[in-house]
Design an enzyme around this catalytic site. Structure first.
Site, short mmCIF file in Angstrom:
data_model
loop_
_atom_site.label_atom_id
_atom_site.label_comp_id
_atom_site.label_asym_id
_atom_site.label_seq_id
_atom_site.Cartn_x
_atom_site.Cartn_y
_atom_site.Cartn_z
N GLU A 141 0.82 -1.20 0.00
CA GLU A 141 0.00 0.00 0.00
C GLU A 141 0.86 1.26 0.00
O GLU A 141 1.82 1.38 0.75
CB GLU A 141 -0.99 0.00 1.17
N CYS A 142 0.51 2.17 -0.90
CA CYS A 142 1.15 3.47 -1.05
C CYS A 142 2.67 3.32 -1.24
O CYS A 142 3.11 2.88 -2.28
CB CYS A 142 0.81 4.38 0.13
N GLY A 143 3.47 3.67 -0.25
CA GLY A 143 4.92 3.53 -0.40
C GLY A 143 5.33 2.11 -0.74
O GLY A 143 6.29 1.89 -1.50
#
Length: 441
Positions: free
Chosen positions: A324-326
């Site tokens: 998720e994300c990073g």
């Protein structure tokens, strides 16, 4: 039914930037030094402030939110904390009445009084007008005010005299050394070498009206904690599974509740550091790549060949991966940082991530999914907050939806057993769906 009580306050303000986190941390550390057991919660989705607040009080900081976490689960956590804590501090989000649900909504839902932090650096008597407005607009039960960034004792006295019937619970002098910030918020506490010295100094400089503080009533909570244990957790679908979790300065955005949820589902958790060039542990049955600051550590990640080789092998072997994300950013072909330098990443998701100056997305989102075998509908709640964009030709297999209006939110991508998105999931919102993320299809 469990009934517990503690002294509880919602620490809020008129807006972001007033010093809520600084004041909450200073108050917590001061009370700890006075021998009190302090628990802190953070209103709304947040990763960085809770890390600072955990250092201040010595206990993990969980999120409270009427939408993402839910009323019942929030109440259960408050009731559980009140069993052992003398004081519970809840740091609000943005301004007191901002958002839906707002910090004011949360305070009213549980009968919690509000402590307003007001930046007095460019005013004196007008602080009283702001306090009256905060109290009466909702209204809320305003327990008092802490005046932040006051210049002197005389300045604090002028503020106190303007408060009318609202107590000035304390004041905090202007800080020569403050908690540093960057584009997503405060700097991680482990990156500040003298963080505990700063917290101690802030606590010492916080002038607290102990008589007024002691006069604050306790808040009671009733909760049947056992009834909140989901049947899927009792079944422990991840029993016997080992989940490897990236955890270092590049992958630090982890809800404590997410880790607890995975353990409740039966999983064993092990941690490793990609920026230290640590490979995914060989005993891992699944991989969790949380968000963080990979853009600040892109060069180290590019040079971490053992880490890169291990994630490529794991993906090829069909290991379930949730990023998720990073975590998603490091699985792409390349990452272009704020200095316009481009760094090679793992290459599992075709396309590249590009950092930009303006905010790309912010707010609560929900990802709903129906199983192929049953009519059960699963829905993970969470949020998104990022300054980068993902340029890709990959077609999303699903999208989250925005809390505000139900419009299309973040894309979710899948390649093999690897699933990735900018969406940050709050695992306890749907443990059954979380279990499916970490089991091979």
């Amino acid at each position: 039914m469990v009934s517990t009580s503690a002294k509880v306050v919602m620490v809020s303000a008129i807006a972001s930037g007033q010093g809520k986190t600084t004041t909450t941390a200073a108050l917590a550390r001061k009370l700890v030094k006075l021998g009190k057991t302090v628990r802190i919660f953070k209103a709304g989705p947040d990763f960085i402030d809770p890390m600072i607040l955990e250092r201040a009080c010595g206990s993990p900081v969980y999120s409270l939110d009427l939408w993402m976490v839910g009323h019942a689960a929030s109440q259960a956590m408050l009731a559980e904390a009140a069993q052992s804590a003398d004081v519970i501090l809840i740091e609000g989000v943005m301004g007191l009445y901002d958002g839906n649900p707002s910090s004011a909504d949360l305070a009213r839902a549980f009968g919690v009084p509000v402590l307003a932090v007001l930046d007095a650096s460019a005013m004196a008597q007008t602080v009283g007008a702001l306090a009256l407005g905060l109290r009466d607009f909702g209204p809320v039960n305003l327990a008092g005010v802490i005046a932040n960034r006051v210049a002197s004792e005389g300045h604090a006295k002028m503020v106190a005299e303007a408060m009318r019937d609202i107590p000035l619970l304390g004041s905090l002098m202007r800080q020569e050394q403050v908690l540093p910030e960057r584009h997503l918020g405060l700097v991680l506490p482990q990156e500040v070498s003298d963080i505990d010295t700063i917290l101690d100094r802030m606590a010492d400089q916080l002038s607290l009206n102990m008589d007024a503080w002691s006069a604050l009533p306790e808040t009671s909570f009733d909760s049947d904690v056992d009834s909140l244990v989901d049947a899927v957790e009792s079944a422990k679908p991840l029993q016997g599974k080992t989940i490897a979790i990236a955890r270092d300065a590049a992958f630090a955005f982890l809800y404590p509740a997410n880790l607890r949820c995975l353990q409740d589902l039966g999983a064993e958790l092990i941690y490793f550091s990609p920026i230290a060039n640590e490979a995914i542990p060989v005993q891992a049955d699944a991989l969790y790549l949380p968000g963080g600051y990979p853009e600040l550590h892109a060069e180290a990640l590019t040079r971490s060949q053992q880490w890169l080789d291990s994630v490529r092998r794991s993906h090829a072997a069909g290991l379930p991966i949730w990023a998720e994300c990073g975590g998603m950013m490091v699985l792409t072909d390349a990452l272009t940082d704020q200095n316009r330098q481009t760094w090679a990443m793992a290459g599992l998701l075709s396309g590249r991530v590009i950092m930009q100056q303006r905010l790309a997305a912010l707010g609560g989102q929900e990802w709903s999914d129906s199983t192929k075998e049953t009519t059960n509908t699963f829905a993970l709640r969470g949020h998104t907050f990022h300054y980068s964009r993902f340029d890709t030709t990959l077609m999303p297999f699903s999208h989250a939806s925005k809390q505000r209006d139900g419009a299309q939110g973040e894309a979710l991508y899948q390649v093999g057993n690897t699933r990735a998105s900018y969406f940050h999931a709050y695992f306890p919102s749907d443990p059954a769906m979380v279990a499916r993320l970490f089991l091979a299809e």
